[in-house]
Design a protein around this motif. Sequence first.
Motif, short mmCIF file in Angstrom:
data_model
loop_
_atom_site.label_atom_id
_atom_site.label_comp_id
_atom_site.label_asym_id
_atom_site.label_seq_id
_atom_site.Cartn_x
_atom_site.Cartn_y
_atom_site.Cartn_z
N GLU A 4 0.76 -1.26 -0.14
CA GLU A 4 0.03 0.02 0.11
C GLU A 4 0.88 1.23 -0.07
OE1 GLU A 4 -3.21 -0.29 -0.22
OE2 GLU A 4 -3.33 -2.38 0.25
N ASP A 130 -7.67 1.65 3.81
CA ASP A 130 -8.80 1.34 3.22
C ASP A 130 -9.70 2.36 3.50
OD1 ASP A 130 -7.85 -0.94 2.07
OD2 ASP A 130 -8.64 -2.47 3.55
N LEU A 133 -9.05 5.31 1.04
CA LEU A 133 -9.60 4.83 -0.28
C LEU A 133 -11.03 4.97 -0.32
CD1 LEU A 133 -7.08 1.78 -0.99
CD2 LEU A 133 -7.03 4.13 -2.21
#
Length: 140
Positions: A4, A130, A133
């Motif tokens: 990531e 996450d 995003l």
Amino acid sequence: MSVEILDGSTVRSFVEDEGAFNSTVDGRFAALDANHDGLLSYSEMARELMSLRVLEKHFGVDEESVKPDELAGLYRGLFARFDRDGSGEVDRDEFRAEMREVMLAVANGLGFLPVQMVVEEGSFLKIAVDRELGQLAKAA
């Protein structure tokens, strides 16, 4: 595990979102609380610390080469950081407070430039990425 891209603001934003952060931390707390008494004992936390193999993964030290009493001292020291009132047990508020400090230290260490790193599924860093995003997808 996944690779990531994140920076300090990704982590800081996650910590500042009290709902998301507390929910995540509370979930980890509940998973560690083997006897479901609302408190973490040293043995409950030590089991998690040992399974994480902190020295090996983060410092490149083979835990097998560390003397058992030194390793126990390390784990006791980590536990003491969480056990802020010295009661011998960690309550949810103490766990939240220490995890907040740990995550903010990670954010400060990352700084403002994006870095690429391997993060474990379900880890606080993966959840922070996450979350960011998901927010970017909603804004688009």
